[in-house]
Design a protein around this motif. Structure first.
Motif, PDB file in Angstrom:
ATOM      1  N   ASN A  66      45.061  19.992  42.838  1.00  0.00           N
ATOM      2  CA  ASN A  66      46.076  19.456  43.740  1.00  0.00           C
ATOM      3  C   ASN A  66      45.482  19.085  45.104  1.00  0.00           C
ATOM      4  OD1 ASN A  66      48.487  19.929  41.960  1.00  0.00           O
ATOM      5  ND2 ASN A  66      47.844  22.056  42.212  1.00  0.00           N
ATOM      6  N   GLY A  67      44.250  18.569  45.077  1.00  0.00           N
ATOM      7  CA  GLY A  67      43.599  18.146  46.310  1.00  0.00           C
ATOM      8  C   GLY A  67      43.116  19.288  47.185  1.00  0.00           C
ATOM      9  N   TYR A  68      42.994  20.469  46.619  1.00  0.00           N
ATOM     10  CA  TYR A  68      42.602  21.649  47.401  1.00  0.00           C
ATOM     11  C   TYR A  68      41.478  22.385  46.687  1.00  0.00           C
ATOM     12  CZ  TYR A  68      42.902  26.362  49.410  1.00  0.00           C
ATOM     13  OH  TYR A  68      42.611  27.574  49.991  1.00  0.00           O
ATOM     14  N   GLU A  69      40.586  22.975  47.458  1.00  0.00           N
ATOM     15  CA  GLU A  69      39.531  23.809  46.893  1.00  0.00           C
ATOM     16  C   GLU A  69      39.393  25.074  47.728  1.00  0.00           C
ATOM     17  OE1 GLU A  69      34.725  23.770  45.846  1.00  0.00           O
ATOM     18  OE2 GLU A  69      35.793  21.894  46.218  1.00  0.00           O
ATOM     19  N   GLY A  70      39.459  26.221  47.085  1.00  0.00           N
ATOM     20  CA  GLY A  70      39.297  27.497  47.772  1.00  0.00           C
ATOM     21  C   GLY A  70      38.314  28.365  47.017  1.00  0.00           C
ATOM     22  N   GLU A  71      37.748  29.326  47.711  1.00  0.00           N
ATOM     23  CA  GLU A  71      36.791  30.212  47.069  1.00  0.00           C
ATOM     24  C   GLU A  71      36.946  31.625  47.605  1.00  0.00           C
ATOM     25  OE1 GLU A  71      32.677  30.008  49.537  1.00  0.00           O
ATOM     26  OE2 GLU A  71      33.113  28.234  48.312  1.00  0.00           O
ATOM     27  N   ALA A  72      36.446  32.579  46.839  1.00  0.00           N
ATOM     28  CA  ALA A  72      36.472  33.984  47.230  1.00  0.00           C
ATOM     29  C   ALA A  72      35.258  34.674  46.644  1.00  0.00           C
ATOM     30  CB  ALA A  72      37.757  34.659  46.753  1.00  0.00           C
ATOM     31  N   VAL A  73      34.878  35.785  47.249  1.00  0.00           N
ATOM     32  CA  VAL A  73      33.768  36.601  46.778  1.00  0.00           C
ATOM     33  C   VAL A  73      34.301  37.998  46.521  1.00  0.00           C
ATOM     34  CG1 VAL A  73      31.479  37.506  47.308  1.00  0.00           C
ATOM     35  CG2 VAL A  73      32.122  35.231  48.099  1.00  0.00           C
ATOM     36  N   THR A  74      33.967  38.569  45.369  1.00  0.00           N
ATOM     37  CA  THR A  74      34.492  39.881  45.010  1.00  0.00           C
ATOM     38  C   THR A  74      34.025  40.944  45.995  1.00  0.00           C
ATOM     39  OG1 THR A  74      32.639  40.259  43.502  1.00  0.00           O
ATOM     40  CG2 THR A  74      34.628  39.310  42.566  1.00  0.00           C
ATOM     41  N   GLY A  75      34.911  41.903  46.254  1.00  0.00           N
ATOM     42  CA  GLY A  75      34.590  43.001  47.149  1.00  0.00           C
ATOM     43  C   GLY A  75      33.994  44.176  46.407  1.00  0.00           C
ATOM     44  N   ALA A  76      33.946  45.323  47.091  1.00  0.00           N
ATOM     45  CA  ALA A  76      33.312  46.505  46.520  1.00  0.00           C
ATOM     46  C   ALA A  76      34.031  47.003  45.277  1.00  0.00           C
ATOM     47  CB  ALA A  76      33.250  47.617  47.571  1.00  0.00           C
ATOM     48  N   ASN A  77      35.352  46.743  45.200  1.00  0.00           N
ATOM     49  CA  ASN A  77      36.106  47.176  44.020  1.00  0.00           C
ATOM     50  C   ASN A  77      36.195  46.086  42.955  1.00  0.00           C
ATOM     51  OD1 ASN A  77      37.815  45.412  45.266  1.00  0.00           O
ATOM     52  ND2 ASN A  77      39.567  46.801  45.378  1.00  0.00           N
ATOM     53  N   GLY A  78      35.453  44.996  43.140  1.00  0.00           N
ATOM     54  CA  GLY A  78      35.426  43.922  42.155  1.00  0.00           C
ATOM     55  C   GLY A  78      36.584  42.953  42.220  1.00  0.00           C
ATOM     56  N   SER A  79      37.498  43.144  43.170  1.00  0.00           N
ATOM     57  CA  SER A  79      38.687  42.288  43.216  1.00  0.00           C
ATOM     58  C   SER A  79      38.433  41.021  44.024  1.00  0.00           C
ATOM     59  CB  SER A  79      39.861  43.050  43.835  1.00  0.00           C
ATOM     60  OG  SER A  79      39.600  43.342  45.192  1.00  0.00           O
ATOM     61  N   TRP A  80      39.181  39.977  43.701  1.00  0.00           N
ATOM     62  CA  TRP A  80      39.120  38.718  44.432  1.00  0.00           C
ATOM     63  C   TRP A  80      40.489  38.081  44.455  1.00  0.00           C
ATOM     64  CZ3 TRP A  80      40.519  34.324  41.746  1.00  0.00           C
ATOM     65  CH2 TRP A  80      40.523  34.425  40.351  1.00  0.00           C
ATOM     66  N   SER A  81      40.751  37.234  45.442  1.00  0.00           N
ATOM     67  CA  SER A  81      42.051  36.580  45.566  1.00  0.00           C
ATOM     68  C   SER A  81      41.877  35.287  46.345  1.00  0.00           C
ATOM     69  CB  SER A  81      43.047  37.501  46.277  1.00  0.00           C
ATOM     70  OG  SER A  81      44.316  36.877  46.378  1.00  0.00           O
ATOM     71  N   ILE A  82      42.474  34.224  45.847  1.00  0.00           N
ATOM     72  CA  ILE A  82      42.397  32.904  46.480  1.00  0.00           C
ATOM     73  C   ILE A  82      43.814  32.400  46.717  1.00  0.00           C
ATOM     74  CG2 ILE A  82      41.587  30.527  46.287  1.00  0.00           C
ATOM     75  CD1 ILE A  82      39.423  31.525  44.369  1.00  0.00           C
ATOM     76  N   GLY A  83      44.149  32.111  47.971  1.00  0.00           N
ATOM     77  CA  GLY A  83      45.438  31.520  48.280  1.00  0.00           C
ATOM     78  C   GLY A  83      45.408  30.019  48.065  1.00  0.00           C
TER      79      GLY A  83
END
Length: 431
Positions: A66-83
């Motif tokens: 939808n014309g958007y690109e986001g990225e995330a890097v996992t933290g110490a608990n392995g979780s990630w989240s992209i708005g």
């Protein structure tokens, strides 16, 4: 008294930390103090990266669409989240070059993969890791059984709200479009009480009591005065639409537009023979069934239940027989509010999540259950809701998730073309 109850609800809504609904991010970058890209977006794609049970830190995930690109890097608990800025389809990709040495995706894992929002503000997608891991496809029979169990649970939580709506329609003739907001209020109050530090065993019953109080306030402050003035059903229905909009956007103002989670919303998966079912779904099924059985016994075995059925059948004759019609209607509103609040709490665990418009999302399905079973018949609402829930979940075996609610409403229309009074309704002659 009405002002005191309204002030209490406003105070509880103000106590809910609305800001956290739209600014929450994963701990993907624990050393960074600046918010992650997309932190202000309420719609999110998230997951956890683990290898043989061990969380992996520093793995890069990207989402594009939808014309958007986001990225995330996992933290110490392995979780990630992209708005993401809007709902729709997004391509999610795990950067395999950021995996630790010797760790690889399991065979047949799609990377990149497409995820699509379907009546929720949060999508969870998991990437399985490990050599020798091969994804096994479930048989059609096991998938059908799992969807049927999920559909039964969904249908029963719909029935909780539908029974209250059917009781209100049966005793007053009112089609209450604000019933969805009564569902929402139950989940909002449960979240507000929990955010105040109350234990879950106290917060949930208090939320149900709050829903019952909202039903009482509605009848005392709006519907009884309108009935005394002889207001027609169509103007009253329009009033209910206005009330629904007012309550919905009042909740939006205080609570925010994001999605919050009730305590314990992430439940483990239980293996019951050939069926895999989340624990919350199983609990929802049991609680809904138990409450519906209690309501059925009250209607069939108690004096107030018989009085309620008498008022629903013929209010004038019931009044001539010495039944206090206004008292019965007031009790129906209280019971309807409590059942709607309970349905909202279970819906928040089923989705999972609490949002300002969650009741509106299933209002048409509640109406579908009531209409399919037969307007004004409590047991018809139960049967119709269960059928709607079963069709919604089972249809996902063939339909896209975004179309599952459409299919249920089409089935309702087809049934009513053949049997206009619904499955358990009585054929009536007009004129």
């Amino acid at each position: 008294m009405l002002a005191a109850v309204a002030a209490m609800f406003a105070a509880l809504l103000l106590s809910a930390p609305a800001a956290s609904a739209t600014t929450a991010t994963s701990d993907a970058s624990p050393s960074s103090t600046s918010p992650a890209p997309g932190a202000d977006y309420p719609d999110r794609i998230s997951g956890v990266i683990k290898n043989e049970g061990t969380p992996l830190e520093g793995v890069k995930i990207t989402a594009t669409g939808n014309g958007y690109e986001g990225e995330a890097v996992t933290g110490a608990n392995g979780s990630w989240s992209i708005g993401v800025p809007q709902q729709g389809a997004y391509e999610v990709e795990l950067d395999e070059s950021t995996l630790p040495e010797g760790v690889a995706l399991a065979e047949d894992q799609q990377n990149p993969r497409t995820v699509t929002f379907a009546n929720t503000t949060n999508i969870t997608t998991l990437f399985l890791l490990g050599e020798g891991i091969v994804l096994q496809e479930e048989s059609f029979g096991s998938l059908l059984l799992e969807r049927a169990v999920a559909g039964l649970s969904f249908g029963l939580l719909l029935a909780l709200s539908a029974v209250g709506l059917s009781l209100i329609f049966g005793t007053t003739g009112l089609t209450n479009f604000a019933h969805g907001e009564m569902v929402t209020l139950g989940a909002i109050l449960a979240f507000a009480f929990a955010s105040l530090g109350m234990p879950l065993w106290a917060a949930l019953p208090l939320a149900v009591v709050g829903g019952a109080a909202f039903g009482y306030v509605q009848d005392a402050g709006i519907w009884k005065p309108l009935r005394r003035r002889g207001t027609g059903l169509v103007p009253m229905m329009i009033v209910s639409i206005g009330l629904a909009v007012a309550v919905r956007y009042t909740v939006l103002f205080f609570f925010g537009g994001g999605t919050q989670q009730l305590p314990g919303s992430q439940s483990p998966i239980l293996e019951l023979g050939p069926v895999s079912i989340p624990r919350n779904t199983l609990v929802s099924l049991i609680v809904s069934l138990a409450v519906i059985l209690v309501v059925a016994l009250l209607l069939l075995r108690t004096r107030i239940g018989k009085a309620t059925r008498a008022v629903a059948d013929n209010p004038a004759l019931a009044a001539a027989s010495g039944i206090d019609v206004d008292r019965v209607i007031r009790l129906v509103w209280v019971i309807g509010g409590a059942l709607a609040a309970m349905g909202g709490i279970l819906w928040a665990y089923y989705r999972p999540g609490v949002s300002f418009n969650m009741g509106q999302q299933i209002l048409l399905l509640i109406f579908a259950g009531v209409t399919l079973g037969g307007l004004g018949t409590v047991f018809g609402a139960l049967v119709g809701s269960v059928l709607v829930g079963l069709f919604v979940e089972i249809s996902t075996l063939w339909l896209e998730a975004d179309l599952k609610y459409v299919g249920a409403l089409v089935i309702m229309i087809l049934v009513l073309l053949v049997r206009p009074q619904g499955l358990l309704g009585r054929r009536e002659r007009i004129g």
